[in-house]
Design a protein around this motif. Structure first.
Motif, PDB file in Angstrom:
ATOM      1  N   LYS A   1       0.825  -1.219   0.000  1.00 20.53           N
ATOM      2  CA  LYS A   1       0.000   0.000   0.000  1.00 20.53           C
ATOM      3  C   LYS A   1       0.857   1.267   0.000  1.00 20.53           C
ATOM      4  O   LYS A   1       0.479   2.286  -0.600  1.00 20.53           O
ATOM      5  CB  LYS A   1      -0.932  -0.016   1.209  1.00 20.53           C
ATOM      6  CG  LYS A   1      -1.904   1.151   1.259  1.00 20.53           C
ATOM      7  CD  LYS A   1      -2.815   1.057   2.462  1.00 20.53           C
ATOM      8  CE  LYS A   1      -3.782   2.243   2.507  1.00 20.53           C
ATOM      9  NZ  LYS A   1      -4.682   2.154   3.695  1.00 20.53           N
ATOM     10  N   LEU A   2       2.003   1.213   0.668  1.00 25.05           N
ATOM     11  CA  LEU A   2       2.874   2.393   0.747  1.00 25.05           C
ATOM     12  C   LEU A   2       3.394   2.815  -0.625  1.00 25.05           C
ATOM     13  O   LEU A   2       3.795   3.965  -0.817  1.00 25.05           O
ATOM     14  CB  LEU A   2       4.046   2.123   1.681  1.00 25.05           C
ATOM     15  CG  LEU A   2       3.727   2.114   3.182  1.00 25.05           C
ATOM     16  CD1 LEU A   2       4.929   1.614   3.975  1.00 25.05           C
ATOM     17  CD2 LEU A   2       3.312   3.493   3.659  1.00 25.05           C
ATOM     18  N   PHE A   3       3.408   1.889  -1.585  1.00 26.90           N
ATOM     19  CA  PHE A   3       3.893   2.219  -2.928  1.00 26.90           C
ATOM     20  C   PHE A   3       2.815   2.862  -3.790  1.00 26.90           C
ATOM     21  O   PHE A   3       3.062   3.202  -4.940  1.00 26.90           O
ATOM     22  CB  PHE A   3       4.393   0.954  -3.639  1.00 26.90           C
ATOM     23  CG  PHE A   3       5.680   0.419  -3.095  1.00 26.90           C
ATOM     24  CD1 PHE A   3       6.887   0.981  -3.463  1.00 26.90           C
ATOM     25  CD2 PHE A   3       5.689  -0.655  -2.219  1.00 26.90           C
ATOM     26  CE1 PHE A   3       8.084   0.484  -2.968  1.00 26.90           C
ATOM     27  CE2 PHE A   3       6.880  -1.163  -1.711  1.00 26.90           C
ATOM     28  CZ  PHE A   3       8.079  -0.582  -2.088  1.00 26.90           C
ATOM     29  N   GLY A   4       1.620   3.027  -3.243  1.00 30.65           N
ATOM     30  CA  GLY A   4       0.511   3.541  -4.047  1.00 30.65           C
ATOM     31  C   GLY A   4       0.647   4.997  -4.436  1.00 30.65           C
ATOM     32  O   GLY A   4       0.169   5.424  -5.479  1.00 30.65           O
ATOM     33  N   SER A   5       1.293   5.796  -3.582  1.00 28.43           N
ATOM     34  CA  SER A   5       1.407   7.231  -3.851  1.00 28.43           C
ATOM     35  C   SER A   5       2.677   7.755  -3.200  1.00 28.43           C
ATOM     36  O   SER A   5       3.109   7.252  -2.155  1.00 28.43           O
ATOM     37  CB  SER A   5       0.181   7.968  -3.305  1.00 28.43           C
ATOM     38  OG  SER A   5       0.401   9.361  -3.258  1.00 28.43           O
ATOM     39  N   SER A   6       3.249   8.784  -3.803  1.00 27.86           N
ATOM     40  CA  SER A   6       4.465   9.375  -3.250  1.00 27.86           C
ATOM     41  C   SER A   6       4.155  10.322  -2.088  1.00 27.86           C
ATOM     42  O   SER A   6       5.058  10.741  -1.370  1.00 27.86           O
ATOM     43  CB  SER A   6       5.219  10.159  -4.337  1.00 27.86           C
ATOM     44  OG  SER A   6       4.410  11.220  -4.830  1.00 27.86           O
TER      45      SER A   6
END
Length: 383
Positions: free
Chosen positions: A80-85
């Protein structure tokens, strides 16, 4: 009196000339070592670049910046942490101060999160997934032989033949479950998860002063990382900051410490596991219900066509990656913030000169061209 005045003038002239020569020498060279072969001289300009490189690659002046997060936490909820910067103070609190990092995750935010998650899952959890699948299959074989688990009839011939079906039904799910949740399972059994660097978590995203300081110290994070894990896609070599991470790592670590994960290739691997393990199950189920083999084979063929379509797409992308690598140039890299470009270029130049990959007097263009050649030569050697 005249003789003394003349001698005094001569001495003053000699002193002036000597101080001028010494001043010029000190601006050009500096003694750094004495060896059996004589005295080694290094230009003060090179010394300055070495000092700059050390400043870029160390966190001695700001040790509080060195933070890491458990890999299990980074991969949780299917990455989930890779979903948005976009990060918050809460995401920063997911990391903790550490003395060293097991791995530095280098990636591009434009790549879909699920692809990056699958690549990381195969890298981190494949041994556990393989062991779990083999252990589970062996257990089902033993239980089938002991007749604890019933068999099903396989009508591949006129007379039915009993076969074990649970192995076929559970092999792929066991593998995928261990692959997707391996780090969480290891945590449940008390195993610690390796500490990793992910920019969104380890660099403060809301305090802009701390954020800028952390970004400029990326080389320091890489210096304290055992491994650099590159989530490689065709856009990786087009982004200036990932190029900078590549430069900082290549110049201070052996290429064997870099793991290049071709993101789409890992997706192909996962798809292959699902298809080639579920196909025989479909055929066996059709046989057990006395359905013609053609039904199972048709379903299996359709699944393979999907896989071949994706494989063809990957082949095109692999060729694209080769072309981009052969034509790679730091000058053509994209940068979202124009003011970052001179900063990144200056740091790459300082690192290249500080590690003596080019002459101290080399221009920025010559230095960046030398860096391009370094990438062309070294990146294909990565694992």
């Amino acid at each position: 009196h005249n003789i003394l005045a003349s001698l005094l003038n001569s001495f003053q002239l000699f002193s002036t000339m000597t101080s001028h020569v010494v001043s010029n020498m000190s601006s050009q060279t500096k003694v750094v070592a004495a060896s059996d072969t004589g005295i080694s001289w290094v230009s003060s300009e090179l010394v300055d670049f070495k000092r700059q490189a050390m400043d870029i690659l160390t966190l001695s002046d700001a040790p509080e910046l060195l933070r890491g997060a458990p890999l299990a936490l980074v991969m949780r909820n299917f990455g989930k942490l890779f979903g948005s910067s976009k990060g918050t103070a809460a995401t920063f609190e997911l990391s903790k101060p550490v003395d060293a990092l097991r791995m530095f995750i280098s990636h591009n935010w434009s790549v879909p999160r699920w692809k990056k998650f699958i690549a990381l899952a195969l890298y981190a959890n494949f041994p556990l997934a393989l062991f779990t699948t083999l252990a589970g299959s062996l257990l089902f074989v033993i239980l089938t032989l002991l007749k604890v688990i019933p068999c099903v009839d396989d009508y591949v011939i006129a007379d039915p033949a009993p076969v074990g079906i649970l192995i076929r039904l559970t092999a792929a799910p066991l593998f995928l479950l261990a692959l997707l949740f391996g780090q969480d399972v290891m945590n449940l059994f008390g195993f610690s998860s390796p500490s990793v660097f992910l920019d969104k978590v380890c660099i403060h995203q809301t305090d802009h002063s701390r954020q800028r300081k952390g970004i400029l110290k990326l080389g320091g994070y890489l210096h304290h990382s055992d491994t650099m894990v590159v989530l490689f896609t065709p856009v990786y070599l087009e982004k200036l900051w990932t190029i900078y991470e590549l430069a900082a790592f290549l110049l201070q670590h052996p290429i064997s410490n870099m793991e290049v994960l071709i993101v789409d290739l890992n997706v192909v691997y996962c798809l292959a596991v699902v298809l080639y393990s579920s196909g025989p199950v479909v055929v066996a189920m059709c046989r057990s219900y006395r359905q013609p083999d053609i039904f199972g084979l048709m379903i299996y063929t359709l699944m393979n066509l999907v896989y071949l379509f994706y494989l063809r797409s990957w082949h095109r992308q692999r060729q694209s990656i080769k072309d981009k690598l052969s034509k790679f140039s730091a000058f053509r890299a994209n940068c979202a913030v124009a003011s970052d470009r001179p900063v990144v270029f200056a740091n790459i130049v300082a690192l290249m000169k500080g590690f003596e990959r080019v002459r101290p007097e080399a221009s920025q263009k010559e230095t960046l061209q030398a860096f391009d050649k370094l990438v062309h030569a070294e990146l294909p050697k990565a694992r």
